[in-house]
Design a protein around this motif. Structure first.
Motif, PDB file in Angstrom:
ATOM      1  N   UNK A  24      88.338  32.686  18.731  1.00 14.12           N
ATOM      2  CA  UNK A  24      89.798  32.698  18.625  1.00 14.12           C
ATOM      3  C   UNK A  24      90.340  34.099  18.895  1.00 14.12           C
ATOM      4  N   UNK A  25      89.652  35.135  18.401  1.00  6.25           N
ATOM      5  CA  UNK A  25      90.090  36.511  18.637  1.00  6.25           C
ATOM      6  C   UNK A  25      90.071  36.831  20.134  1.00  6.25           C
ATOM      7  N   UNK A  26      89.040  36.375  20.818  1.00  4.54           N
ATOM      8  CA  UNK A  26      88.955  36.610  22.259  1.00  4.54           C
ATOM      9  C   UNK A  26      90.115  35.970  23.000  1.00  4.54           C
ATOM     10  N   UNK A  27      90.471  34.763  22.593  1.00  4.99           N
ATOM     11  CA  UNK A  27      91.607  34.084  23.222  1.00  4.99           C
ATOM     12  C   UNK A  27      92.914  34.815  22.927  1.00  4.99           C
ATOM     13  N   UNK A  28      93.135  35.189  21.672  1.00  6.93           N
ATOM     14  CA  UNK A  28      94.361  35.903  21.315  1.00  6.93           C
ATOM     15  C   UNK A  28      94.456  37.237  22.055  1.00  6.93           C
ATOM     16  N   UNK A  29      93.329  37.894  22.225  1.00  2.29           N
ATOM     17  CA  UNK A  29      93.323  39.159  22.949  1.00  2.29           C
ATOM     18  C   UNK A  29      93.750  38.940  24.405  1.00  2.29           C
ATOM     19  N   UNK A  30      93.255  37.848  25.000  1.00  5.35           N
ATOM     20  CA  UNK A  30      93.633  37.535  26.381  1.00  5.35           C
ATOM     21  C   UNK A  30      95.128  37.247  26.485  1.00  5.35           C
TER      22      UNK A  30
END
Length: 203
Positions: A135-141
């Motif tokens: 989820x963090x990776x998606x939010x970062x994107x």
């Protein structure tokens, strides 16, 4: 049949059987005999491919983590293609399906399994930790695309979403929560950091 193919097929057959037993009968019902019976194979098949039952369970969890990491890559690639709330609602619903919820309970219940998973380099809380990273990776994107506030602390928002969703899915005894209940968690946690999209990237 080549040995490598036979091993892969046997492993996947046993993993699939273990997941069915775990969802249906819970942690106490998950034994090596229950797994081989469910898979329709001799009991010796499991012990031929794995040192012991905890080794089998560790590989089962690692297989799920690998799938989750593949889902994470797809989720990052989906950034910008639809509303952030819609993407996260679907991602959390998929993540906390019956199998993953049951495996999380299994990991909590078995000390030896947790020890082996940590030795294999998993998150301290296997599957949940990897879910938070996804989820963090998606939010970062999305933050890089300007659809999440530039000062948004995604490394705090992600575990907050995971924790709230995990409680939502595990507290329900009569089936999974409705999508709108998951969406409410997402909108509440992300309140103040989402930006109205000026564009949607083609999927």
């Amino acid at each position: 049949m080549p040995t490598g193919v036979a091993l892969h097929d046997a492993r996947q057959q046993l993993f699939d059987a273990a997941e069915r037993v775990l969802v249906r009968d819970g942690v106490t019902g998950l034994t090596s005999r229950a797994v081989t019976t469910e898979a329709g194979v001799a009991k010796g098949v499991l012990h031929r491919h794995f040192a012991d039952f905890d080794a089998f369970l560790a590989d089962l969890v690692l297989d799920r983590i690998a799938r989750l990491q593949a889902q994470g890559a797809a989720l990052r690639d989906a950034a910008g293609t639809e509303a952030v709330t819609d993407t996260l609602t679907r991602a959390l619903t998929t993540l906390f399906g019956p199998v993953v919820v049951a495996i999380v309970v299994l990991v909590i219940a078995r000390d030896e399994l947790r020890t082996r998973l940590r030795a294999a380099g998993t998150a301290r809380f296997p599957l949940v930790g990897e879910g938070a990273a996804m989820i963090a990776g998606y939010l970062r994107a999305e933050r890089d695309l300007g659809r999440i506030a530039p000062d948004a602390d995604v490394d705090t928002l992600a575990p907050t979403l995971i924790g709230a969703a995990h409680l939502l899915f595990t507290e329900r005894k009569d089936g999974p929560p409705e999508p709108e209940a998951v969406r409410k968690v997402v909108t509440t946690v992300l309140a103040g950091v989402t930006r109205a999209p000026s564009f949607l990237r083609a999927p």
